[in-house]
Design an enzyme around this catalytic site. Sequence first.
Site, PDB file in Angstrom:
ATOM      1  N   ASP A  55      66.349  40.535  73.150  1.00 18.13           N
ATOM      2  CA  ASP A  55      65.523  40.871  71.983  1.00 18.13           C
ATOM      3  C   ASP A  55      64.129  41.269  72.467  1.00 18.13           C
ATOM      4  O   ASP A  55      63.847  41.306  73.662  1.00 18.13           O
ATOM      5  CB  ASP A  55      65.481  39.712  70.985  1.00 18.13           C
ATOM      6  CG  ASP A  55      64.612  38.572  71.468  1.00 18.13           C
ATOM      7  OD1 ASP A  55      64.252  38.556  72.670  1.00 18.13           O
ATOM      8  OD2 ASP A  55      64.272  37.707  70.667  1.00 18.13           O
ATOM      9  N   LYS A  93      73.339  42.861  71.722  1.00 24.56           N
ATOM     10  CA  LYS A  93      72.393  41.771  71.456  1.00 24.56           C
ATOM     11  C   LYS A  93      73.029  40.724  70.534  1.00 24.56           C
ATOM     12  O   LYS A  93      73.001  39.520  70.818  1.00 24.56           O
ATOM     13  CB  LYS A  93      71.109  42.323  70.829  1.00 24.56           C
ATOM     14  CG  LYS A  93      70.040  41.275  70.667  1.00 24.56           C
ATOM     15  CD  LYS A  93      68.738  41.859  70.169  1.00 24.56           C
ATOM     16  CE  LYS A  93      68.729  41.891  68.661  1.00 24.56           C
ATOM     17  NZ  LYS A  93      67.422  42.224  68.089  1.00 24.56           N
TER      18      LYS A  93
END
Length: 214
Positions: A141, A123
Amino acid sequence: MTKDQKRALCVVQKLKDLYPDAVCALHYEGDPWRLLVMARLSAQCTDARVNIVSEELFDRYPTPSAMADADLEELENILKPCGLYHAKARNVKEASRIVAVRYNGSIPDNMDELLALPGVGRKIANLLLGDVFHKPAIVTDTHCIRICGRLGFYPESLKVPYQVEKILVALIPPEDSSDFCHRLVMFGRDTCTALSPKCPGCPLSDCCEHYHKL
Ligand code: SF4
């Protein structure tokens, strides 16, 4: 082009219209190292809190070298409001040391080297690749995972970030992917919220499977 790819293009365009300026919610002032640090701090913490904590943090440690030399206890005290502060302090201190020593203050521009930095997962690596190097990047996310599940690009029960990333890479045009994820964050705060999505009147309703099941 598949049905889902067409629907994805529709979503990409509607989000562009809604949010012409796709901006990162972390205020890193154009400094890639700051974005690296702030992205690590944002785990299980709000971006708003990270922005506040970061003001004191970067006043105290304005460079990777300064943060690498930080007293760990002092660093932990500053990071306490972000939660998980023992691990976050260790990670940002060591990552800053590597950035200072190995990369001369810059950050690497590829997934493998980013993933080798302490505390950096896909991420954060994708956020950096997209924002700093303008490379294709899907940042999975919580907003991205929730909204794209509701839209019907995969089952709403799917919460595994890497699986979501692989599905979205096949659907979202690479040149739009990084901005698309920033726009999802804004849309997730304004409309498709976690607890009470504002489905009636939602501008994405005609592209949304969740809506059609209501
Ligand atoms: S219709 Fe509802 S679930 Fe679908 S994107 Fe809009 S707010 Fe989210």
